[in-house]
Design an enzyme around this catalytic site. Structure first.
Site, short mmCIF file in Angstrom:
data_model
loop_
_atom_site.label_atom_id
_atom_site.label_comp_id
_atom_site.label_asym_id
_atom_site.label_seq_id
_atom_site.Cartn_x
_atom_site.Cartn_y
_atom_site.Cartn_z
N SER A 43 -9.59 -0.45 7.15
CA SER A 43 -9.09 -0.37 5.77
C SER A 43 -8.37 -1.61 5.23
O SER A 43 -8.06 -1.66 4.04
CB SER A 43 -8.16 0.82 5.61
OG SER A 43 -8.92 1.99 5.62
N LYS A 48 0.85 -1.20 0.00
CA LYS A 48 0.00 0.00 0.00
C LYS A 48 0.88 1.25 0.00
O LYS A 48 1.90 1.30 0.70
CB LYS A 48 -0.90 -0.02 1.23
CG LYS A 48 -1.97 1.06 1.27
CD LYS A 48 -2.85 0.88 2.52
CE LYS A 48 -3.94 1.93 2.62
NZ LYS A 48 -4.73 1.78 3.88
N SER A 83 -9.73 2.12 3.02
CA SER A 83 -8.89 2.85 2.09
C SER A 83 -7.98 1.96 1.25
O SER A 83 -7.50 2.38 0.20
CB SER A 83 -8.03 3.85 2.87
OG SER A 83 -7.16 3.18 3.75
#
Ligand code: GLN
Length: 516
Positions: free
Chosen positions: A181, A82, A157
Protein backbone atom coordinates in the site's frame (compact mmCIF):
# COMPACT_ATOMS: atom_id res chain seq x y z
CA UNK A 1 9.22 32.82 -4.97
CA UNK A 2 5.56 32.27 -5.84
CA UNK A 3 3.54 29.65 -4.06
CA UNK A 4 3.24 27.59 -7.25
CA UNK A 5 7.06 27.48 -7.41
CA UNK A 6 7.28 26.49 -3.76
CA UNK A 7 4.95 23.52 -4.00
CA UNK A 8 7.02 22.03 -6.81
CA UNK A 9 10.22 21.96 -4.77
CA UNK A 10 11.38 18.73 -3.14
CA UNK A 11 11.31 18.45 0.64
CA UNK A 12 15.12 18.54 0.69
CA UNK A 13 15.13 21.82 -1.26
CA UNK A 14 12.47 23.30 0.99
CA UNK A 15 14.50 22.34 4.05
CA UNK A 16 17.49 24.20 2.58
CA UNK A 17 15.39 27.28 1.77
CA UNK A 18 14.09 27.31 5.35
CA UNK A 19 17.55 26.95 6.83
CA UNK A 20 18.85 29.75 4.62
CA UNK A 21 15.99 31.95 5.82
CA UNK A 22 14.70 32.40 2.26
CA UNK A 23 11.24 31.19 3.12
CA UNK A 24 9.25 30.72 6.30
CA UNK A 25 7.40 27.61 7.36
CA UNK A 26 4.25 29.71 7.41
CA UNK A 27 4.68 30.61 3.72
CA UNK A 28 5.32 26.98 2.83
CA UNK A 29 2.36 25.71 4.80
CA UNK A 30 0.09 28.38 3.34
CA UNK A 31 1.26 27.55 -0.19
CA UNK A 32 0.33 23.91 0.29
CA UNK A 33 -3.00 24.72 1.92
CA UNK A 34 -3.81 26.98 -1.04
CA UNK A 35 -2.99 24.14 -3.39
CA UNK A 36 -5.30 21.85 -1.42
CA UNK A 37 -8.12 24.39 -1.76
CA UNK A 38 -7.45 24.69 -5.48
CA UNK A 39 -7.26 21.03 -6.48
CA UNK A 40 -8.46 18.64 -3.80
CA UNK A 41 -12.07 18.90 -4.83
CA UNK A 42 -10.89 17.04 -7.91
CA UNK A 43 -8.35 14.68 -6.37
CA UNK A 44 -9.86 13.95 -2.94
CA UNK A 45 -6.49 13.05 -1.42
CA UNK A 46 -7.45 14.40 2.01
CA UNK A 47 -10.12 13.24 4.43
CA UNK A 48 -9.36 16.05 6.91
CA UNK A 49 -7.32 19.18 6.43
CA UNK A 50 -5.99 20.77 9.61
CA UNK A 51 -5.17 24.28 8.42
CA UNK A 52 -5.25 25.73 11.91
CA UNK A 53 -3.00 23.07 13.46
CA UNK A 54 -0.54 23.17 10.56
CA UNK A 55 -0.27 26.97 10.62
CA UNK A 56 0.22 26.98 14.40
CA UNK A 57 2.99 24.38 14.11
CA UNK A 58 4.58 26.42 11.30
CA UNK A 59 4.43 29.62 13.36
CA UNK A 60 6.10 27.79 16.23
CA UNK A 61 8.98 26.62 14.02
CA UNK A 62 9.40 30.13 12.56
CA UNK A 63 9.46 31.63 16.04
CA UNK A 64 12.07 29.14 17.28
CA UNK A 65 14.21 29.66 14.18
CA UNK A 66 14.03 33.42 14.61
CA UNK A 67 15.10 33.00 18.24
CA UNK A 68 18.26 31.26 17.03
CA UNK A 69 17.32 27.80 18.27
CA UNK A 70 19.05 24.95 16.44
CA UNK A 71 16.31 22.94 14.76
CA UNK A 72 16.12 19.52 13.06
CA UNK A 73 17.13 19.71 9.38
CA UNK A 74 13.62 19.54 7.89
CA UNK A 75 11.86 21.61 10.55
CA UNK A 76 9.09 23.63 8.93
CA UNK A 77 8.48 21.41 5.88
CA UNK A 78 4.80 20.38 6.05
CA UNK A 79 3.60 16.80 5.62
CA UNK A 80 0.43 14.73 5.14
CA UNK A 81 -0.35 11.58 7.12
CA UNK A 82 -2.41 8.53 6.11
CA UNK A 83 -5.59 8.38 8.14
CA UNK A 84 -4.61 5.07 9.71
CA UNK A 85 -2.13 6.66 12.16
CA UNK A 86 -3.51 8.16 15.33
CA UNK A 87 -3.22 11.92 15.68
CA UNK A 88 -4.04 13.48 19.02
CA UNK A 89 -6.99 15.82 18.67
CA UNK A 90 -7.38 15.17 14.94
CA UNK A 91 -9.93 12.71 13.48
CA UNK A 92 -8.66 9.27 12.53
CA UNK A 93 -11.15 7.23 10.50
CA UNK A 94 -9.06 4.57 8.68
CA UNK A 95 -11.40 5.30 5.76
CA UNK A 96 -14.24 3.62 7.68
CA UNK A 97 -17.68 4.76 8.82
CA UNK A 98 -17.18 2.84 12.03
CA UNK A 99 -14.56 5.36 13.18
CA UNK A 100 -16.35 8.44 11.90
CA UNK A 101 -15.96 11.21 14.44
CA UNK A 102 -13.36 9.38 16.54
CA UNK A 103 -10.67 11.71 17.86
CA UNK A 104 -7.70 9.80 19.25
CA UNK A 105 -6.34 10.85 22.64
CA UNK A 106 -2.73 10.13 21.61
CA UNK A 107 -0.23 10.39 18.76
CA UNK A 108 1.28 7.40 16.97
CA UNK A 109 5.05 7.28 17.51
CA UNK A 110 5.54 8.15 13.82
CA UNK A 111 3.34 11.23 14.26
CA UNK A 112 5.12 12.21 17.47
CA UNK A 113 8.45 12.00 15.63
CA UNK A 114 7.14 14.18 12.79
CA UNK A 115 6.09 16.76 15.34
CA UNK A 116 9.41 16.57 17.18
CA UNK A 117 11.15 17.11 13.84
CA UNK A 118 9.07 20.28 13.42
CA UNK A 119 6.95 19.07 10.48
CA UNK A 120 3.53 20.81 10.39
CA UNK A 121 0.81 18.22 9.68
CA UNK A 122 -1.41 19.42 6.82
CA UNK A 123 -4.04 16.73 7.29
CA UNK A 124 -5.02 13.10 7.04
CA UNK A 125 -5.13 11.29 3.71
CA UNK A 126 -7.73 9.03 2.15
CA UNK A 127 -7.35 5.27 2.04
CA UNK A 128 -9.19 2.03 1.41
CA UNK A 129 -11.17 1.11 4.51
CA UNK A 130 -8.77 -0.27 7.13
CA UNK A 131 -6.08 -0.36 4.41
CA UNK A 132 -7.79 -3.19 2.52
CA UNK A 133 -7.51 -2.54 -1.19
CA UNK A 134 -5.40 -1.40 -4.11
CA UNK A 135 -7.45 1.49 -5.49
CA UNK A 136 -8.97 3.60 -2.62
CA UNK A 137 -12.37 2.61 -4.05
CA UNK A 138 -13.01 0.86 -0.73
CA UNK A 139 -12.83 4.13 1.22
CA UNK A 140 -16.18 4.78 2.89
CA UNK A 141 -15.70 8.46 2.00
CA UNK A 142 -15.34 8.03 -1.77
CA UNK A 143 -12.25 7.30 -3.87
CA UNK A 144 -9.14 9.40 -4.47
CA UNK A 145 -8.39 10.18 -8.10
CA UNK A 146 -5.08 9.73 -9.86
CA UNK A 147 -3.52 13.14 -10.67
CA UNK A 148 -2.42 11.78 -14.06
CA UNK A 149 -5.96 10.91 -15.11
CA UNK A 150 -8.97 11.64 -12.93
CA UNK A 151 -10.84 8.62 -14.28
CA UNK A 152 -8.21 6.29 -12.90
CA UNK A 153 -7.31 4.90 -9.50
CA UNK A 154 -4.29 6.25 -7.56
CA UNK A 155 -3.49 2.80 -6.17
CA UNK A 156 -4.26 1.70 -2.66
CA UNK A 157 -4.68 1.44 0.09
CA UNK A 158 -2.61 4.61 0.47
CA UNK A 159 -3.83 6.32 -2.68
CA UNK A 160 -4.50 9.52 -0.72
CA UNK A 161 -0.89 9.97 0.39
CA UNK A 162 0.51 9.16 -3.06
CA UNK A 163 -1.98 11.45 -4.84
CA UNK A 164 -1.38 14.28 -2.35
CA UNK A 165 2.35 14.14 -3.07
CA UNK A 166 1.87 13.56 -6.82
CA UNK A 167 -0.47 16.56 -7.15
CA UNK A 168 1.78 18.86 -5.09
CA UNK A 169 -0.67 19.09 -2.19
CA UNK A 170 2.14 18.01 0.16
CA UNK A 171 5.90 17.79 -0.35
CA UNK A 172 5.87 14.37 1.31
CA UNK A 173 3.53 12.07 3.20
CA UNK A 174 3.35 9.02 5.42
CA UNK A 175 1.82 5.79 4.14
CA UNK A 176 1.53 2.25 5.45
CA UNK A 177 2.31 -0.96 3.61
CA UNK A 178 0.89 -4.34 4.62
CA UNK A 179 0.98 -5.92 1.18
CA UNK A 180 2.03 -3.04 -1.04
CA UNK A 181 0.00 0.00 0.00
CA UNK A 182 2.95 2.39 -0.13
CA UNK A 183 4.74 0.91 -3.15
CA UNK A 184 1.84 0.20 -5.53
CA UNK A 185 0.29 3.71 -5.15
CA UNK A 186 3.79 5.15 -5.72
CA UNK A 187 4.13 3.10 -8.91
CA UNK A 188 0.83 4.20 -10.44
CA UNK A 189 1.18 7.89 -9.49
CA UNK A 190 4.82 8.36 -10.56
CA UNK A 191 6.04 8.93 -7.01
CA UNK A 192 8.51 7.23 -4.64
CA UNK A 193 7.42 4.99 -1.78
CA UNK A 194 9.38 2.94 0.75
CA UNK A 195 8.23 0.06 2.91
CA UNK A 196 10.94 -0.13 5.59
CA UNK A 197 12.20 -3.33 7.23
CA UNK A 198 9.52 -4.79 9.53
CA UNK A 199 10.36 -3.43 12.98
CA UNK A 200 12.35 -0.54 11.54
CA UNK A 201 9.55 2.00 12.05
CA UNK A 202 7.32 1.89 15.13
CA UNK A 203 3.80 0.52 14.76
CA UNK A 204 2.62 2.17 17.99
CA UNK A 205 -0.51 4.12 17.07
CA UNK A 206 -0.78 2.56 13.61
CA UNK A 207 -4.32 1.12 13.63
CA UNK A 208 -3.54 -2.53 12.89
CA UNK A 209 -4.65 -4.30 9.75
CA UNK A 210 -2.31 -7.31 10.04
CA UNK A 211 0.20 -6.77 12.82
CA UNK A 212 2.86 -9.13 11.47
CA UNK A 213 2.87 -7.35 8.08
CA UNK A 214 2.07 -3.64 8.67
CA UNK A 215 4.81 -1.04 8.33
CA UNK A 216 4.65 2.74 7.97
CA UNK A 217 6.96 4.52 5.55
CA UNK A 218 7.66 7.53 3.32
CA UNK A 219 5.72 8.69 0.21
CA UNK A 220 7.71 11.33 -1.68
CA UNK A 221 8.63 12.67 -5.12
CA UNK A 222 12.35 11.87 -4.86
CA UNK A 223 14.51 9.09 -3.45
CA UNK A 224 16.49 11.50 -1.26
CA UNK A 225 13.28 12.86 0.27
CA UNK A 226 12.20 9.29 1.09
CA UNK A 227 15.52 8.64 2.84
CA UNK A 228 15.27 11.90 4.81
CA UNK A 229 11.75 11.04 5.96
CA UNK A 230 12.73 7.44 6.71
CA UNK A 231 15.42 8.77 9.04
CA UNK A 232 12.92 11.03 10.82
CA UNK A 233 10.38 8.29 11.53
CA UNK A 234 12.65 5.26 11.89
CA UNK A 235 14.52 3.73 14.80
CA UNK A 236 13.78 1.87 17.99
CA UNK A 237 10.63 2.53 19.99
CA UNK A 238 10.04 0.89 23.39
CA UNK A 239 6.28 1.29 22.82
CA UNK A 240 6.36 -1.34 20.04
CA UNK A 241 7.43 -4.84 21.12
CA UNK A 242 8.42 -5.74 17.54
CA UNK A 243 10.61 -2.65 17.12
CA UNK A 244 14.23 -3.45 16.24
CA UNK A 245 16.80 -2.09 18.68
CA UNK A 246 19.69 -1.80 16.19
CA UNK A 247 20.49 1.62 14.78
CA UNK A 248 18.87 2.58 11.48
CA UNK A 249 21.05 1.84 8.42
CA UNK A 250 22.65 4.92 6.76
CA UNK A 251 19.75 5.62 4.39
CA UNK A 252 20.42 9.30 3.70
CA UNK A 253 24.09 8.74 2.98
CA UNK A 254 23.18 5.93 0.56
CA UNK A 255 20.65 8.13 -1.23
CA UNK A 256 23.20 10.93 -1.58
CA UNK A 257 25.97 8.65 -2.88
CA UNK A 258 23.69 6.81 -5.32
CA UNK A 259 26.45 4.31 -5.96
CA UNK A 260 25.70 0.88 -7.42
CA UNK A 261 29.14 0.04 -8.81
CA UNK A 262 29.93 -3.60 -8.12
CA UNK A 263 26.49 -4.23 -6.68
CA UNK A 264 24.83 -7.53 -7.63
CA UNK A 265 21.24 -7.00 -8.69
CA UNK A 266 18.96 -10.03 -8.89
CA UNK A 267 15.99 -10.13 -11.23
CA UNK A 268 13.33 -12.34 -9.65
CA UNK A 269 12.14 -14.65 -12.43
CA UNK A 270 8.71 -15.19 -10.85
CA UNK A 271 8.06 -11.42 -10.64
CA UNK A 272 8.59 -10.44 -14.26
CA UNK A 273 7.36 -11.38 -17.71
CA UNK A 274 3.98 -13.06 -18.01
CA UNK A 275 1.12 -11.10 -16.45
CA UNK A 276 2.97 -7.76 -16.58
CA UNK A 277 1.76 -5.07 -18.98
CA UNK A 278 4.11 -4.75 -21.96
CA UNK A 279 4.99 -1.10 -21.28
CA UNK A 280 5.63 -1.78 -17.60
CA UNK A 281 7.98 -4.62 -18.53
CA UNK A 282 9.66 -2.48 -21.19
CA UNK A 283 10.42 0.36 -18.75
CA UNK A 284 11.66 -2.21 -16.25
CA UNK A 285 14.09 -3.68 -18.80
CA UNK A 286 15.34 -0.20 -19.68
CA UNK A 287 15.88 0.59 -16.01
CA UNK A 288 17.93 -2.58 -15.63
CA UNK A 289 20.10 -1.45 -18.54
CA UNK A 290 20.64 1.91 -16.80
CA UNK A 291 21.79 0.15 -13.64
CA UNK A 292 24.20 -2.03 -15.60
CA UNK A 293 25.52 1.12 -17.21
CA UNK A 294 26.01 2.54 -13.71
CA UNK A 295 28.24 -0.40 -12.80
CA UNK A 296 25.83 -2.97 -11.36
CA UNK A 297 26.02 -6.65 -12.21
CA UNK A 298 22.77 -8.43 -13.04
CA UNK A 299 21.96 -12.01 -12.06
CA UNK A 300 18.71 -13.94 -12.38
CA UNK A 301 17.30 -15.61 -9.29
CA UNK A 302 14.34 -17.92 -8.88
CA UNK A 303 12.03 -18.05 -5.86
CA UNK A 304 9.43 -20.68 -6.78
CA UNK A 305 7.35 -20.28 -3.61
CA UNK A 306 6.58 -16.65 -4.57
CA UNK A 307 3.87 -18.17 -6.76
CA UNK A 308 2.04 -18.94 -3.51
CA UNK A 309 2.64 -15.56 -1.87
CA UNK A 310 -0.76 -14.13 -2.76
CA UNK A 311 -2.65 -17.19 -1.46
CA UNK A 312 -0.54 -17.19 1.70
CA UNK A 313 -1.14 -13.48 2.28
CA UNK A 314 -4.89 -13.84 1.81
CA UNK A 315 -5.00 -16.39 4.63
CA UNK A 316 -2.63 -14.66 7.04
CA UNK A 317 -3.94 -11.13 6.48
CA UNK A 318 -7.66 -11.90 7.00
CA UNK A 319 -6.81 -14.05 10.03
CA UNK A 320 -4.95 -11.22 11.72
CA UNK A 321 -7.45 -8.61 10.51
CA UNK A 322 -10.44 -10.53 11.86
CA UNK A 323 -8.76 -10.54 15.26
CA UNK A 324 -7.57 -6.91 15.12
CA UNK A 325 -10.96 -5.57 14.02
CA UNK A 326 -12.82 -7.33 16.84
CA UNK A 327 -12.14 -4.25 18.97
CA UNK A 328 -14.59 -2.15 16.93
CA UNK A 329 -17.48 -3.23 19.08
CA UNK A 330 -19.61 -0.06 19.35
CA UNK A 331 -18.60 0.25 22.98
CA UNK A 332 -15.14 1.79 22.86
CA UNK A 333 -14.71 3.82 19.69
CA UNK A 334 -16.61 5.61 16.99
CA UNK A 335 -20.16 4.90 15.93
CA UNK A 336 -22.91 3.02 17.75
CA UNK A 337 -25.99 1.78 15.92
CA UNK A 338 -29.05 0.65 17.83
CA UNK A 339 -30.94 -2.18 16.10
CA UNK A 340 -34.16 -0.81 14.66
CA UNK A 341 -37.26 -1.20 16.84
CA UNK A 342 -35.35 -2.86 19.66
CA UNK A 343 -35.09 -0.44 22.58
CA UNK A 344 -34.02 -3.30 24.88
CA UNK A 345 -31.33 -4.59 22.54
CA UNK A 346 -28.47 -6.51 24.17
CA UNK A 347 -24.85 -5.41 23.89
CA UNK A 348 -24.30 -8.19 21.33
CA UNK A 349 -27.20 -6.93 19.20
CA UNK A 350 -25.83 -3.37 19.30
CA UNK A 351 -22.41 -4.67 18.29
CA UNK A 352 -23.88 -6.65 15.40
CA UNK A 353 -25.96 -3.71 14.16
CA UNK A 354 -22.97 -1.36 14.43
CA UNK A 355 -20.56 -3.66 12.65
CA UNK A 356 -23.12 -4.31 9.95
CA UNK A 357 -23.62 -0.60 9.32
CA UNK A 358 -20.05 0.52 10.04
CA UNK A 359 -17.97 -1.89 7.95
CA UNK A 360 -17.93 -2.00 4.16
CA UNK A 361 -18.14 -5.10 1.98
CA UNK A 362 -14.41 -5.73 1.62
CA UNK A 363 -13.85 -5.50 5.38
CA UNK A 364 -16.71 -7.92 6.00
CA UNK A 365 -15.38 -10.30 3.34
CA UNK A 366 -11.99 -10.43 5.05
CA UNK A 367 -13.40 -10.79 8.57
CA UNK A 368 -15.45 -13.77 7.36
CA UNK A 369 -12.44 -15.30 5.56
CA UNK A 370 -10.18 -14.81 8.57
CA UNK A 371 -12.66 -16.11 11.10
CA UNK A 372 -13.10 -19.20 8.95
CA UNK A 373 -9.35 -19.74 8.49
CA UNK A 374 -8.82 -19.56 12.25
CA UNK A 375 -11.79 -21.73 13.23
CA UNK A 376 -11.12 -24.93 15.10
CA UNK A 377 -10.80 -27.84 12.71
CA UNK A 378 -9.57 -25.58 9.87
CA UNK A 379 -6.80 -23.70 11.67
CA UNK A 380 -4.00 -26.15 10.77
CA UNK A 381 -5.21 -26.64 7.22
CA UNK A 382 -5.41 -22.93 6.38
CA UNK A 383 -3.58 -20.64 8.80
CA UNK A 384 -1.03 -23.34 9.74
CA UNK A 385 -0.23 -24.15 6.09
CA UNK A 386 0.02 -20.47 5.24
CA UNK A 387 2.56 -19.95 8.00
CA UNK A 388 4.66 -22.81 6.60
CA UNK A 389 4.64 -21.31 3.11
CA UNK A 390 5.53 -17.95 4.66
CA UNK A 391 8.66 -19.63 6.06
CA UNK A 392 9.50 -21.09 2.63
CA UNK A 393 9.22 -17.63 1.08
CA UNK A 394 11.56 -16.17 3.72
CA UNK A 395 14.03 -19.03 3.11
CA UNK A 396 13.98 -18.41 -0.64
CA UNK A 397 14.64 -14.73 -0.08
CA UNK A 398 17.60 -15.64 2.14
CA UNK A 399 18.98 -17.96 -0.54
CA UNK A 400 18.49 -15.29 -3.23
CA UNK A 401 20.37 -12.75 -1.11
CA UNK A 402 23.44 -15.01 -1.07
CA UNK A 403 23.61 -14.43 -4.85
CA UNK A 404 22.43 -10.82 -5.04
CA UNK A 405 22.71 -7.70 -2.86
CA UNK A 406 19.23 -6.51 -3.88
CA UNK A 407 16.34 -8.04 -5.81
CA UNK A 408 14.32 -6.15 -8.42
CA UNK A 409 11.00 -6.37 -10.26
CA UNK A 410 8.34 -4.07 -11.63
CA UNK A 411 6.34 -2.77 -8.64
CA UNK A 412 2.85 -3.31 -10.03
CA UNK A 413 1.81 -5.47 -12.98
CA UNK A 414 -0.07 -2.65 -14.75
CA UNK A 415 -0.36 1.11 -14.85
CA UNK A 416 -3.35 2.78 -13.14
CA UNK A 417 -6.63 1.17 -14.15
CA UNK A 418 -10.04 2.85 -14.48
CA UNK A 419 -12.49 3.18 -11.61
CA UNK A 420 -14.83 0.23 -11.42
CA UNK A 421 -12.61 -2.05 -13.55
CA UNK A 422 -11.69 -4.39 -10.70
CA UNK A 423 -14.15 -3.39 -8.00
CA UNK A 424 -16.44 -6.39 -8.40
CA UNK A 425 -13.66 -8.89 -8.86
CA UNK A 426 -11.63 -9.30 -5.64
CA UNK A 427 -9.09 -11.65 -7.28
CA UNK A 428 -8.32 -9.09 -10.00
CA UNK A 429 -7.89 -6.45 -7.29
CA UNK A 430 -5.65 -8.71 -5.17
CA UNK A 431 -3.38 -9.43 -8.16
CA UNK A 432 -2.11 -5.83 -8.13
CA UNK A 433 0.10 -6.79 -5.19
CA UNK A 434 1.64 -9.88 -6.72
CA UNK A 435 5.12 -8.34 -6.72
CA UNK A 436 4.92 -6.40 -3.45
CA UNK A 437 3.46 -9.01 -1.05
CA UNK A 438 6.50 -11.34 -0.77
CA UNK A 439 8.52 -8.62 1.02
CA UNK A 440 5.79 -8.11 3.63
CA UNK A 441 5.57 -11.85 4.29
CA UNK A 442 9.33 -11.95 4.91
CA UNK A 443 9.55 -8.61 6.78
CA UNK A 444 11.94 -7.14 4.20
CA UNK A 445 12.32 -3.54 3.02
CA UNK A 446 11.28 -2.41 -0.45
CA UNK A 447 11.10 0.78 -2.48
CA UNK A 448 9.24 1.78 -5.62
CA UNK A 449 10.80 4.44 -7.83
CA UNK A 450 9.29 5.87 -11.04
CA UNK A 451 10.62 4.19 -14.18
CA UNK A 452 9.04 6.41 -16.81
CA UNK A 453 5.73 6.38 -18.62
CA UNK A 454 4.34 3.28 -20.34
CA UNK A 455 4.38 3.84 -24.11
CA UNK A 456 0.89 2.40 -24.65
CA UNK A 457 -1.01 4.68 -22.24
CA UNK A 458 1.41 7.41 -21.13
CA UNK A 459 0.93 6.50 -17.46
CA UNK A 460 3.60 6.08 -14.76
CA UNK A 461 5.35 2.76 -14.15
CA UNK A 462 7.23 1.70 -11.02
CA UNK A 463 10.50 -0.14 -10.41
CA UNK A 464 10.79 -2.12 -7.19
CA UNK A 465 13.98 -2.81 -5.22
CA UNK A 466 14.02 -5.27 -2.30
CA UNK A 467 16.83 -5.75 0.23
CA UNK A 468 17.63 -7.97 3.23
CA UNK A 469 16.24 -6.92 6.61
CA UNK A 470 17.97 -3.83 7.99
CA UNK A 471 19.77 -3.21 4.70
CA UNK A 472 17.30 -0.46 3.77
CA UNK A 473 20.25 1.71 2.72
CA UNK A 474 20.67 -0.49 -0.39
CA UNK A 475 17.17 0.48 -1.56
CA UNK A 476 18.22 4.10 -1.58
CA UNK A 477 21.55 3.47 -3.30
CA UNK A 478 19.83 1.68 -6.18
CA UNK A 479 16.79 3.96 -6.20
CA UNK A 480 18.88 7.12 -6.33
CA UNK A 481 21.20 5.74 -9.02
CA UNK A 482 18.23 4.87 -11.19
CA UNK A 483 16.50 8.17 -10.51
CA UNK A 484 19.59 10.16 -11.49
CA UNK A 485 19.73 8.41 -14.86
CA UNK A 486 16.01 8.42 -15.53
CA UNK A 487 15.63 12.09 -14.65
CA UNK A 488 17.93 12.94 -17.50
CA UNK A 489 15.46 11.22 -19.82
CA UNK A 490 12.12 11.94 -18.16
CA UNK A 491 12.70 15.18 -16.27
CA UNK A 492 9.38 16.80 -16.91
CA UNK A 493 6.95 13.96 -16.23
CA UNK A 494 8.91 12.54 -13.32
CA UNK A 495 9.52 15.64 -11.28
CA UNK A 496 6.80 17.97 -12.42
CA UNK A 497 4.42 15.10 -11.89
CA UNK A 498 1.06 14.93 -13.50
CA UNK A 499 -0.48 17.36 -15.93
CA UNK A 500 -2.09 20.35 -14.25
CA UNK A 501 -5.03 18.76 -12.46
CA UNK A 502 -7.08 21.93 -12.61
CA UNK A 503 -7.25 21.56 -16.38
CA UNK A 504 -8.16 17.85 -16.50
CA UNK A 505 -11.75 16.91 -17.32
CA UNK A 506 -13.72 16.03 -14.21
CA UNK A 507 -15.07 12.48 -14.44
CA UNK A 508 -18.67 11.60 -13.79
CA UNK A 509 -17.76 8.98 -11.18
CA UNK A 510 -17.18 11.34 -8.30
CA UNK A 511 -18.36 9.33 -5.32
CA UNK A 512 -18.06 5.79 -4.05
CA UNK A 513 -21.64 5.11 -5.08
CA UNK A 514 -21.07 6.53 -8.56
CA UNK A 515 -17.94 4.45 -8.96
CA UNK A 516 -19.87 1.22 -8.32
N1 GLN B 1 -3.78 -4.24 -1.45
C1 GLN B 1 -3.39 -5.10 -0.37
C2 GLN B 1 -4.60 -5.52 0.41
O1 GLN B 1 -5.66 -5.22 0.00
C3 GLN B 1 -2.37 -4.40 0.50
C4 GLN B 1 -2.97 -3.53 1.51
C5 GLN B 1 -1.95 -2.80 2.33
O2 GLN B 1 -0.76 -2.87 2.08
N2 GLN B 1 -2.44 -2.15 3.36
O3 GLN B 1 -4.51 -6.16 1.41
Amino acid sequence: MTSSDLIRRTAAELADLLTAGEVSSRELTEAHLERVSAVDERIHAYLHVDAEGALAAAADVDRRRAAGESLPAAAGVPIAVKDVLTTKGLPTTCGSRILEGWIPPYDATVVRRLKEAGLPILGKTNMDEFAMGSSTEHSAYGPTRNPWDLERIPGGSGGGSAAAVGSFQAPWAIGTDTGGSIRQPAAVTGTVGTKPTYGGVSRYGLVALASSLDQAGPCTRTVLDAALLHEIIGGHDPMDSTSIADPLPPVVEAARRADVSGMRIGIVRELTGEGFQAGVQQRFDEAVAHLVDAGAEVVEVSCPSFTYALATYYLILPSEASSNLAKFDAMRYGMRVWPEGAPDASAEQVMAATRDAGFGDEVKRRIILGTYALSSGYYDAYYGSAQKVRRLIANEFAAAFTRADVLISPTAPTTAFRFGDKLDDPMAMYLNDIATIPANLAGLPGISVPSGLAPEDGLPTGFQVLAPAMADDRLYAVGAALEARLLAEWAAPLLDGAPDVTSLPMPAAATKEDAR
